[in-house]
Design a protein around this motif. Structure first.
Motif, short mmCIF file in Angstrom:
data_model
loop_
_atom_site.label_atom_id
_atom_site.label_comp_id
_atom_site.label_asym_id
_atom_site.label_seq_id
_atom_site.Cartn_x
_atom_site.Cartn_y
_atom_site.Cartn_z
N HIS A 84 -0.01 -2.96 -3.70
CA HIS A 84 1.36 -2.43 -4.09
C HIS A 84 1.51 -2.43 -5.69
O HIS A 84 1.66 -3.02 -5.87
CB HIS A 84 2.14 -2.21 -3.14
N ILE B 106 6.30 1.16 -0.32
CA ILE B 106 6.81 -0.04 -1.21
C ILE B 106 8.31 0.17 -1.08
O ILE B 106 8.96 -0.76 -1.73
CB ILE B 106 6.26 0.57 -2.94
N GLN B 107 9.42 1.45 -0.41
CA GLN B 107 10.61 1.72 -0.91
C GLN B 107 11.20 0.75 0.37
O GLN B 107 12.05 0.00 0.02
CB GLN B 107 10.82 2.75 0.10
N ASP C 148 5.74 6.44 -1.51
CA ASP C 148 5.76 5.01 -1.55
C ASP C 148 6.57 4.97 -0.12
O ASP C 148 7.51 4.12 -0.60
CB ASP C 148 6.83 5.11 -3.03
N HIS D 17 3.06 -0.36 -8.24
CA HIS D 17 4.46 0.83 -8.07
C HIS D 17 5.39 -0.40 -9.43
O HIS D 17 5.47 -1.80 -9.22
CB HIS D 17 5.30 0.96 -6.77
N ASP E 80 0.22 4.97 -5.44
CA ASP E 80 1.55 4.70 -4.67
C ASP E 80 2.77 5.21 -5.23
O ASP E 80 3.61 4.58 -4.68
CB ASP E 80 1.41 3.16 -5.53
N PHE E 81 2.67 5.99 -6.34
CA PHE E 81 3.82 6.59 -7.22
C PHE E 81 4.42 7.42 -6.24
O PHE E 81 5.69 7.70 -6.04
CB PHE E 81 3.82 7.32 -8.43
#
Length: 610
Positions: A335, A210-211, A207, A337, A203-204
């Protein structure tokens, strides 16, 4: 009696109460008001309110009935014109609590001027920290201890009757026999065992999703901007609640709640406020990752990310709450993060700054999510319902101080305790090494054709010089020279067409690693091997051939040659098409040509070399 739906609004001089009483007789109703008390009766409806300010009967009061809508509208003058009545949208707190029918209660809640002043002093000195005492081992009692949990730690023994549904609601086993310190130790151990570095690093680095969810703006973002702009223009703070509007469904939820009082000591109040932060953090994460939509995992996300709900945790500081939430975000949901932790933190600060109306709106949404999920409804009975009732009576100064303290709290990756910074640094180094190796491999591949051509030129020059200095007769020298020229031209053609597809005898594609072709300097020999076309190996060439050819990386022309040689190996003497007789009498040349690559082979006729 039925409690009707009602709404309250105000202007500087009047308080307006709208009561919905469909199917009631307009000719049979009764209204009573004095001071802070208001009563309305129209069979079968009855409404009794405790107002946040005083009203007076001076002849300006008015009442009207709308037969189409079935609503009574009552305007009552304020005793002090211009006074602001706070909390008119807190409908549950306006409903008068049910009085006890006994002569005198065993515990009485007193509301005097002295206690009010004392309460205000406690609010101003509220530091959100609680005194901690070292843990001491106590002697075991003969009777099993019953440890408390729930809102304000007011419940115990609940899960003894719900053992079958325990694992679907909370993670701790036997909460009635587990003290608070042991719950915390078990929770930390479970989080450490659950943390997955691979999931976190995935996830890092990847991403994108997530963004995308981080760009979502929930309803409180716009409301907070409006409130900030309003404060900057008018310098007023008491109108915060006007920016938060409750829907009809939420108003119905508030009317169904039972108004009651909570007797909490100082330590219990600390636990309640800190638990509220923990629940709001989990709720903000759920709203962000699902972009405001609800799904079957919504209840799981909220209860799993809140240690208050999942482990019946009682926190002692705001920093502990934020650290616990960060650890659980990086361990359990889809997720994982750190940016989602920061986003939920900022959203919670906004909600608390908007006041108790915004907090209540979020709690009502959580209540609805748990109510529609089985068996998460148990958490409503333990926490959320009491929070919905209690927050309506909370002082605004308390929430303002809580939001300010939360905003001052800092959370870094080092606080989480999973060595996140070290993992990220190591992953970045590995990624850089892989990128460098990949770049080096690309450069070597680009330089490969030029190096091969240089090798070919050097081999050609060496073969030419050796043929000139050889002391054999002119016929042999001419044969060797023509042979070298043809083989060198063969090598150049094969090198130029190394990317051409392989074609077998029947016109089908061949694999690129099925054949090898080698010629050594010490023994002039051709080794032709094919896994797809079996046959004899052509082992000898004329001794006058002094050129070393290594074509292990050029299987294109060899595949075609192996197929043709399979058909021609038994007819080497019969001079078929493509076979030319050598005029020197030393041997026969087999000239095999194909569209892809030409190939020249030499078959000796010397008796000692057959």
């Amino acid at each position: 009696m039925i409690t009707p739906a009602f709404e309250l609004t105000q202007d500087p001089d009047f308080l307006t109460i709208v009561i919905k009483v469909p199917y009631a007789r307009a000719s049979e109703f009764d209204v009573y008001f004095e001071g802070e008390d208001f009563k309305f009766y129209a069979k079968p409806y009855f409404l009794r309110l405790t107002l946040p300010g005083r009203i007076v009967e001076d002849g300006r009061e008015k009442a009207s009935y709308n037969t189409d809508k079935g609503t009574f509208t009552i305007r009552l003058p304020k005793e002090i014109p211009g006074q602001y009545f706070e909390g008119l949208d807190m409908l549950t707190s306006l409903l008068a609590p049910k009085k006890s029918r006994s002569g005198k209660p065993l515990v009485e809640e007193i509301d005097t001027a002295a206690s009010a002043e004392l309460s205000e002093e406690e609010e101003e000195e509220f530091d959100w920290e609680i005194e901690q005492t070292p843990y001491e081992e106590s002697a075991e009692s003969m009777l099993p201890l019953q440890y408390c949990y729930g809102f304000g730690n007011l419940r115990s023994g609940v899960f003894q009757r719900l053992q079958d549904e325990l694992s679907d609601v909370i993670d701790i086993k036997a909460p009635d026999q587990t003290p608070v310190d042991e719950r915390r130790r078990k929770r930390l151990a479970a989080e450490a065992a659950k943390f997955d570095p691979d999931h976190y690093l995935a996830d890092f680095f990847e991403d994108e999703a997530i963004q995308h969810v981080l760009m979502y703006k929930p309803w409180w973002v716009d409301v907070h901007k409006k409130m900030t702009a309003f404060k900057g223009e008018s310098h007023q703070e008491h109108d915060n609640h006007t920016f938060v509007v409750f829907s009809e469904e939420e108003k119905e939820q508030l009317r169904k709640l039972t108004n009651k009082s909570y007797l909490l000591d100082k330590r219990s109040r600390h636990h309640v406020y800190l638990g509220l932060i923990d629940i709001l953090l989990a709720y903000c994460y759920e709203i962000c990752v699902n972009e405001g939509d609800k799904n079957v995992e919504s209840a799981w996300n909220i209860r799993k990310l809140s240690a208050t709900l999942c482990w019946l945790e009682s926190f002692t500081s705001i920093h502990d709450v934020v650290v616990s939430f960060g650890r659980r975000v990086l361990c359990y949901p889809l997720h994982r993060h750190f940016g989602l932790v920061t986003r939920a933190f900022n959203d919670t600060v906004m909600i608390l700054q908007l006041g108790k109306a915004a907090v209540l709106k979020c709690l009502l949404d959580i209540h609805k999510i748990f109510r529609e999920n089985d068996p998460a409804y148990i958490l409503n009975d333990l926490f959320i319902t009491d929070y919905c009732i209690w927050i309506q009576k909370t002082k605004s100064k308390k929430l303002a101080a809580l939001s300010e303290s939360l905003q001052k709290t800092t959370l870094t990756k080092s606080h989480i305790g999973f060595e996140l910074e070290e993992l990220e640094a190591a992953a970045v180094l590995v990624e850089e090494e892989e990128r460098m190796l990949k770049a080096a491999g690309t450069v070597s591949k680009q330089q490969l054709p030029s190096s091969e051509s240089e090798t070919s030129e050097s081999e050609e020059s060496s073969s030419t010089s050796s043929s000139e200095t050889e002391g054999s007769d002119s016929d042999e020298r001419e044969s060797s020279t023509s042979e070298d020229g043809k083989i060198n031209s063969l090598q150049g053609t094969l090198q130029e067409e190394r990317t051409a597809p392989l074609i077998d005898c029947n016109g089908l594609r061949q694999g690129t690693n099925t054949s090898t072709f080698e010629v050594s300097d010490e023994k002039p020999k051709v080794s032709l091997q094919s896994t797809s076309v079996p046959g004899k190996l052509i082992e000898e060439l004329e001794k006058q051939m002094h050129t070393a050819i290594r074509l292990s990386e050029q299987p294109e022309g060899l595949a075609a040659a192996s197929c043709i040689l399979q058909e021609q190996e038994e007819n080497c003497v019969s001079e078929p098409d493509g076979f030319s007789k050598d005029t020197t009498g030393k041997g026969n040349f087999l000239e095999v040509s194909s569209k892809a690559n030409p190939l020249l082979l030499f078959c000796s006729t010397n008796e000692d070399e057959d």
